[in-house]
Structures are given as C-alpha cells and as structure tokens.
Design a protein around this motif. Structure first.
Motif, short mmCIF file in Angstrom:
data_model
loop_
_atom_site.label_atom_id
_atom_site.label_comp_id
_atom_site.label_asym_id
_atom_site.label_seq_id
_atom_site.Cartn_x
_atom_site.Cartn_y
_atom_site.Cartn_z
N ARG A 188 0.82 -1.22 0.00
CA ARG A 188 0.00 0.00 0.00
C ARG A 188 0.85 1.27 0.00
O ARG A 188 0.52 2.25 -0.67
N SER A 189 1.99 1.25 0.71
CA SER A 189 2.82 2.45 0.74
C SER A 189 3.42 2.72 -0.64
O SER A 189 3.59 3.87 -1.05
N PHE A 190 3.73 1.66 -1.36
CA PHE A 190 4.20 1.83 -2.74
C PHE A 190 3.11 2.40 -3.63
O PHE A 190 3.37 3.23 -4.50
N GLN A 191 1.88 1.93 -3.40
CA GLN A 191 0.77 2.39 -4.25
C GLN A 191 0.59 3.90 -4.14
O GLN A 191 0.36 4.58 -5.14
N ARG A 192 0.71 4.43 -2.90
CA ARG A 192 0.57 5.88 -2.71
C ARG A 192 1.64 6.63 -3.50
O ARG A 192 1.36 7.62 -4.17
N ARG A 193 2.88 6.15 -3.38
CA ARG A 193 4.01 6.85 -4.01
C ARG A 193 3.94 6.78 -5.54
O ARG A 193 4.18 7.79 -6.23
N MET A 378 24.22 0.24 -9.80
CA MET A 378 23.85 1.24 -8.80
C MET A 378 24.61 2.55 -8.98
O MET A 378 25.83 2.54 -9.12
N PHE A 379 23.87 3.65 -8.98
CA PHE A 379 24.52 4.96 -9.04
C PHE A 379 24.06 5.89 -7.92
O PHE A 379 24.56 7.00 -7.77
N GLY A 380 23.11 5.43 -7.09
CA GLY A 380 22.54 6.29 -6.05
C GLY A 380 23.53 6.59 -4.93
O GLY A 380 24.27 5.70 -4.50
N THR A 381 23.51 7.83 -4.48
CA THR A 381 24.39 8.25 -3.39
C THR A 381 23.57 9.09 -2.41
O THR A 381 22.43 9.47 -2.71
N GLY A 382 24.16 9.38 -1.27
CA GLY A 382 23.47 10.16 -0.24
C GLY A 382 23.19 11.60 -0.65
O GLY A 382 22.39 12.29 -0.01
N ASP A 383 23.84 12.07 -1.72
CA ASP A 383 23.64 13.46 -2.16
C ASP A 383 22.88 13.52 -3.49
O ASP A 383 22.84 14.58 -4.12
N LEU A 384 22.30 12.40 -3.89
CA LEU A 384 21.65 12.37 -5.21
C LEU A 384 20.45 13.31 -5.26
O LEU A 384 19.63 13.36 -4.34
N CYS A 385 20.39 14.02 -6.36
CA CYS A 385 19.29 14.94 -6.61
C CYS A 385 18.59 14.52 -7.90
O CYS A 385 19.24 14.32 -8.92
N VAL A 386 17.27 14.29 -7.81
CA VAL A 386 16.50 13.90 -9.00
C VAL A 386 15.38 14.93 -9.20
O VAL A 386 14.61 15.19 -8.26
N THR A 387 15.32 15.46 -10.39
CA THR A 387 14.28 16.45 -10.69
C THR A 387 13.50 16.03 -11.92
O THR A 387 14.10 15.65 -12.93
N GLY A 388 12.19 16.05 -11.78
CA GLY A 388 11.34 15.73 -12.94
C GLY A 388 10.96 17.00 -13.68
O GLY A 388 10.93 18.09 -13.10
N PHE A 389 10.72 16.85 -14.98
CA PHE A 389 10.26 17.97 -15.79
C PHE A 389 9.08 17.52 -16.63
O PHE A 389 9.08 16.40 -17.15
N ASP A 390 8.08 18.39 -16.73
CA ASP A 390 6.99 18.06 -17.65
C ASP A 390 7.36 18.58 -19.04
O ASP A 390 8.45 19.13 -19.24
N GLY A 403 16.99 11.21 -0.79
CA GLY A 403 15.70 10.71 -0.31
C GLY A 403 14.55 11.43 -0.99
O GLY A 403 14.76 12.43 -1.71
N TRP A 404 13.33 10.91 -0.80
CA TRP A 404 12.16 11.53 -1.45
C TRP A 404 12.03 13.00 -1.08
O TRP A 404 12.16 13.37 0.09
N ALA A 405 11.72 13.82 -2.08
CA ALA A 405 11.64 15.27 -1.89
C ALA A 405 10.28 15.67 -1.33
O ALA A 405 10.15 16.69 -0.67
N GLU A 406 9.25 14.90 -1.63
CA GLU A 406 7.88 15.29 -1.23
C GLU A 406 7.64 15.09 0.27
O GLU A 406 8.23 14.25 0.90
#
Lengths: 406, 406
Positions: A188-193, A378-390, A403-406
């Motif tokens: 369920r927690s995955f479904q929300r995200r 694997m490329f994820g690190t503790g400082d990873l920044c991911v930004t989406g664009f429409d 970590g999750w930004a929201e």
C-alpha cells in the motif's frame, strides 16, 4: 529449524508467489538450498499446489562446463530444460527462483560463454520468459544463505551463515509476527508513491550528484512507475522480488543523454566491474570505462544491440532498511534495493500504460528497450538529486539528498 | 577430501562407466551427494567428456509429491524428464546413477503410486531403457553415503557416515593402491567362472536349503551366465554395478517350479517385506505369503504380468567380501551382492546367446521374461546347495554349503 525461516517459506508461497489452488509451481534451487526448498514445496502443497517441480542447479558443475566446453556449447539450451521451462509456462505454472550464488563462482570464466547462454536461453525459452515478462504467470526471486556466499559477505566470521540469515530475514520482513500482513502494508505504501509519480505528468528525469553523474532520462508516453508488487493479467497479486524497496519505470530508450557514474561495484557473471562510467547519446552508450573489469563490461554491452540502452530506472531512498543495514551483499536482489539504479537491457512492458497487451512492435514504438539481458547497476548516493520535468519544462523535485523530496 | 574418495570417482568414470573421448555423461544424483557428484563431473571432463548433465533428485520432494498427489499424477513421466532420458540416450550418452536413498524415505506411501511411476517410466522412456538394456550405451550404478542412510545402517553411531564410507570403499575395492587394476583382475576371475558354467551344457538348476527352499529353475537354450562386467554392442567394457560379486543368468520364464523362502528382508519402495515365500508353477507365482509387508509384495506382483515371473538368478558365494562384512545395507546394490538371489520381472537379453541382437518376440520365444519392474530378493544361505542338470539328467554340483562346489 528457526521459526522465522518457516514464516519466510510461508510468506514466499502465500505472498511472493501467491500460489493459486491447483496451480503448478516450479522452483529453481541450488542444491545447497535443499532444506529451505523442501519447506517451500511442503508449503506449496499445503496451499493446494497442482504439482511441484524442482529444477536443481549447481554452480560447481556449471563452472566445470564453462571451463571445459567451447563457447558453441552455450549457444543452445539443452532440450530437456527448454521443455521444462516452456512446458510449465504453457500450463500456467508459477516460477520461484532462489538466488544464492557464490559471487566468485564464475570468476575468470570467459564472459562470452555466459553471455551466449543468456541469449540462447531467452531465444529458446521465449514462451517461458514471455509468460513472466508479459504478466501471465506469477514469479518470485528470493534468497537463502549458502556457506560460500555468506563467507564473501562476512569474511572470516564463523557465524557468517547465521548473520546472513539474520540480514535476509530482516530485509524480507520475516522477523515480524505476521509477515504476510507486513507485505500488504508495504504494497500500500508503494501504491501511494507510484500514484503521485504517475499523476505528475512527467516527461523526463534529471539525475545529478557529486560523483559526476549528470544525466537526463526520458520517460515514455503513458509511463507507469511500479513497485512493491505486481499483478498478473488474470488479476493475481504477487511480489516478483523479495526484498523489494524500489519504485521503477522503463525509460524511453531513445532519450537518454549525459553521463552516469557507478556508486557500487557490479558483480557480472562472477566478475566485479568497479568504478565505471557510461556516457549516453540519443539513448545509446557511446563511451564506457571501468577501472576494474572493463572486459566484462564490454562483453555485457556486446550481448546484443539492446544491451547498450537502458531498460530500467529505479528510485530507492537512502532511508530504506537495506540502505540502512549498509551490507554489501554481492547479490543484485539485495544491493539493487539499497541504492538508485539503472539497468542495461530489456525494459518492462508493465511500466507503460496497457503495455502488457501490446505487441513487441507497439512497445518498441513507445520507446521500450528490448534485449536478452537485463543488468542493474547502482549509481545512487546520499547526495543524489532527482528532478522531474513536464513537457513545458516545469520542474518537480523528486529526490533531494538521496531521499524523497515530497 | 579422503584420497580414497577421489580414487573412487576416478574408478567410477574410468572403469565403471569407461567414458569415451567426446562422449556425453548423464549423472543421476541425490542433492545430498553433490560433493561426490562434482568429483565425478570433474573426472569426466578430465577424460574428455563431450558434456556432463546432472539430473539431481531429492527423496523429500518426491515423498511430498507421493503424499499430496493422486495416483493419476504418477501414470505419466514429466515431459522434460522424458526428453532428458530419451534425448541423451539417442546421443549415445553414458548414464551414471547414484543410489543413496534413505531406506525408510517412502515408508507408508501407497505402493500403487511408485508402481505406476515405474511402469510409466519404462513405457515413456523406452528409448532410454532400451539403450541400456540392449547394450548400446554404458551405465553404472554406485553409492555414496548420506546421513539418513548411514543412520539406518549404523543406528546411534555418531561416526555412521564415516563407517558407511569405509564399508562402501572396501566393497568397491577403492581402498587398494590401483582400483582400476583391481577391477580388471576382478573381471578376469568372473570370466573363468562364467566360461565353466556356460560350457557345462546345463538345462536347469535345483536350489535347496534348510529354510525350506526347494525349487528348480530352467535355463534358456543358449543361456549365458554373465558377471563382473559388461560390454556394449560397440565393444566398450563397463561395470553396470559397483560393487558386483554376482554371476547371473536369465531363467526360462516358463520353467520355474517349487518354493523359495527369503533369507533377507526386501526393501521395496520404502516398505520392508520380510519372511516371505513364493511358490511357482510353470514359471508363474501361484502363492505368495509375507509375515511383514504382504501388501507391498502383492503390489509388486501386480505391477504387470511379467512381475509374477523370474527375470534373474544370481550366484554369490558366502566367501565374497560383502558376505563377509555381514552388514545389512538396506540397499539392493550391496545386499544383492551378499547372497544368492532371484529377481521378479524383466530378464537380461545379454544372458542369451546373441540376445542383444534379437527382437522382443525372439527373446520371448527363448523364454526371457519381460516386465516394467525388476526386483531382487535374497534367498542364499550358508547351507545352500545348487545342483545343475543337463538334458539327460546328469548332475553337476554348482554350490555346496553356500559356496562354489568346483
């Protein structure tokens, strides 16, 4: 027998595979895992399995074959194994696979041989792979310790097997009172995200961190982030991977541009590929360099044309239990759930709206990659920044500081 | 790893199977025997094997299937296993099988299920069994200890596995400096004895002892006593059983008259059949009684029509190493080499002159029995007396007081 291990077998059959009354089950198991595999078989029959077949495997014998037979021997699949895989898939069998390899078992093997075998296997066991990939039959990959694997993860520790059991049971939530319920909550927690990501109207994601990663990955029209579980076209919920912490999507194979740096070593067919980067242009790898294991990286990229393109992007926050355990398992099933990753190779039709009912040509048109291989790195690190664009270029923060930004 | 065990693996491949350059090998092995099976595979490749396939088996999973599936499930062989057996036989593969079952693993199983499976297996894997029975491909059955089996043979002994290894290695002469040479000598001593029997112009044998056995067994015209080894139609010498101490022949299925009393319990599909006798008239069992396991005995006799007739008579002197060890192994491969025995079921074409090139109809006309089953039972005792008669009724002493008369 540890009560948690019995619960784990129960969880695997009831939630992982979610075996249906009268359904056939095939278990692929290393011979060393016989005690756990017998528990799985007993649990499957307790759930009303129509039959249980174990396809036993042994790395030592596989290794002897790689060492003594020419590459031609691996360009085809033995006819009995083709019949076992395709025949059971036709009958609607669920497939449970135990991943418990010694990370060094294939060290030094000519990488052309396993690559040839993977290609042959996907070509000749197409009915089998299609039944899994297209969501017809349930499948589940999970792990139990073997001595050789445990010794690699906890070198020099006489309690290595016990410690690996503890880590696995914790990672798969089998240490809770009611693991089946814990996994329902997990779902369920995955479904929300995923609902949030899929409603955000994204066109592409941009990844950046201090290692040098700076890459933009396009998303197909009708992209569907998925995670925490899957559902067959017949409506049976199952978990293809245990553990699973990732939310993933299939990229647009033609819109990947920039450079990505590995954050963890990649164990490919027994060879460690470490400190590598890949540069993409128009979706294709145009430059690859590894400080260790460059030959294996090149062999991987040469598997087929699709091996030079991306088939997966996956998001895992640094706060996940596996990230927090901080153990290098030398096993993708665990390590991929500890950090954000991409995969070279085959994409996921379920990550495109109605993808499971599309033809291969329609999927290609949507931008889904196809290949005989699928290898996570694997490329994820503790400082990873991911930004989406429409499509209009409006930014949506997705990850901040790993970590999750929201 | 004990050096004797390495020598045993070498012996199995070089003398037992006598693997030829480029020939494929199939090994049927319980999963518990993986360490020894890996030695066999390594030795096979060292001999130039064309390929090695291991067909892993597990009694615990087999038992679960017997317990949970109806008899119908055992009336056919899984298609992949049919393909593995028949396909490898067509390619001329040699077949090595490890017999290491827990004698009690199938205790309480409805005997109709294993009986149905044996019949299905012989029907559907006919190419495979014909290739072995008709001397086209080499085969060899041998044993290594498992914990459950060792615990049955040496109950309550913490060194049970070690003791069973010692007994097996002694029985197969792997404790000598050069086991391959020891087996060559073994072969020659059998050749002398069979030449004598085959030159004696016998028509029938009469067996008698203090247990009450009093039975006459006819020999087919052109009978050939065999033992100590076999040769394919292509001329490759091999040993189908390790150990082997028996000199055996195929009886005339229509000329068996009298009564035979068991001297040792018979472990049939996990059930012990003990203190039994069989009365024959015109070759057919007309009366069967067991103080223990009567149902299993009846199930055996009902496998098919040929299960009520004799397919083998075997002579083992009480002075053989296995007789002298005095261990009850609960495994036919060993126990049959400790005492004279008969078998119900299928006969041996190689025990009739030119039998390997005869059609099934010709073999039947010669008096060879046919059946899906072949089950040995021991009747030899220290006082056994065996007398041969030629067509004119002249007597030839064969055994006196349980040993060779000559």
């Amino acid at each position: 027998m540890d009560e948690r291990i019995r619960r784990y077998a129960r969880l695997a059959i009831r939630a992982g595979i979610h075996l249906q009354q009268g359904q056939e089950l095939v278990i692929s198991s290393p011979v060393e895992c016989a005690p756990f595999t017998r528990l799985l078989a007993a649990e499957a029959f307790a759930c009303g399995a129509g039959d249980v077949t174990v396809h036993w495997t042994d790395e030592a014998v596989t290794r002897l074959r790689y060492d003594h037979l020419p590459v031609e021997a691996f360009q085809t699949v033995p006819s009995w194994l083709r019949e076992l895989n395709n025949g059971s898939a036709r009958r609607g069998a669920a497939h449970l696979s135990i991943s418990a390899g010694n990370p060094e078992a294939m060290k030094g093997v000519d990488p052309k041989k396993p690559s040839a075998y993977i290609a042959a296997s996907h070509r000749e066991c197409k009915e089998f792979y299609d039944a899994l990939d297209m969501g017809r039959n349930q499948w589940c990959i999970l792990s139990v310790p073997t001595q050789a694997w445990a010794d690699k993860v906890f070198p020099g520790d006489s309690r290595a097997v016990e410690r690996l059991w503890d880590a696995i049971l914790k990672a798969v939530r089998a240490d809770s009172e009611d693991p089946v319920a814990a996994w329902e909550q997990h779902r369920r927690s995955f479904q929300r995200r995923t609902a949030w990501l899929n409603g955000a109207g994204l066109d592409r994601l941009h990844f950046q961190n201090g290692l040098g990663t700076d890459i933009t990955v396009g998303l197909p029209e009708g992209y569907r982030f998925t995670g925490g579980g899957d559902r067959t076209v017949g409506g049976v919920d199952f978990f293809p991977n245990m553990p699973t912490e990732e939310i993933f999507c299939t990229p647009d194979k033609n819109r990947v541009d920039g450079v990505v740096y590995s954050a963890l070593p990649l164990n490919y067919q027994g060879t460690l590929i470490d400190r590598f980067h890949l540069r993409f242009q128009g979706g294709v790898v145009t430059e690859a360099h590894a400080e260790t294991g460059g030959d294996a990286l090149n062999a991987l990229l040469e598997t087929d044309e699709g091996a030079r393109r991306l088939g997966e992007l996956a998001l895992i926050p640094k706060q996940s239990p596996l990230s927090e355990m901080g153990i290098l398992f030398y096993n993708t099933l665990f390590d991929e759930n500890a950090a954000c990753h991409f995969a070279l190779g085959k994409g996921f039709p379920e990550c495109i709206e109605n993808g499971l009912t599309m033809t291969p040509e329609q999927l290609e048109q949507k931008g889904m990659n196809d290949s005989a291989t699928h290898v996570d790195f694997m490329f994820g690190t503790g400082d990873l920044c991911v930004t989406g664009f429409d499509k209009k270029g409006n930014a949506v923060p997705v990850f901040r500081d790993g970590g999750w930004a929201e």
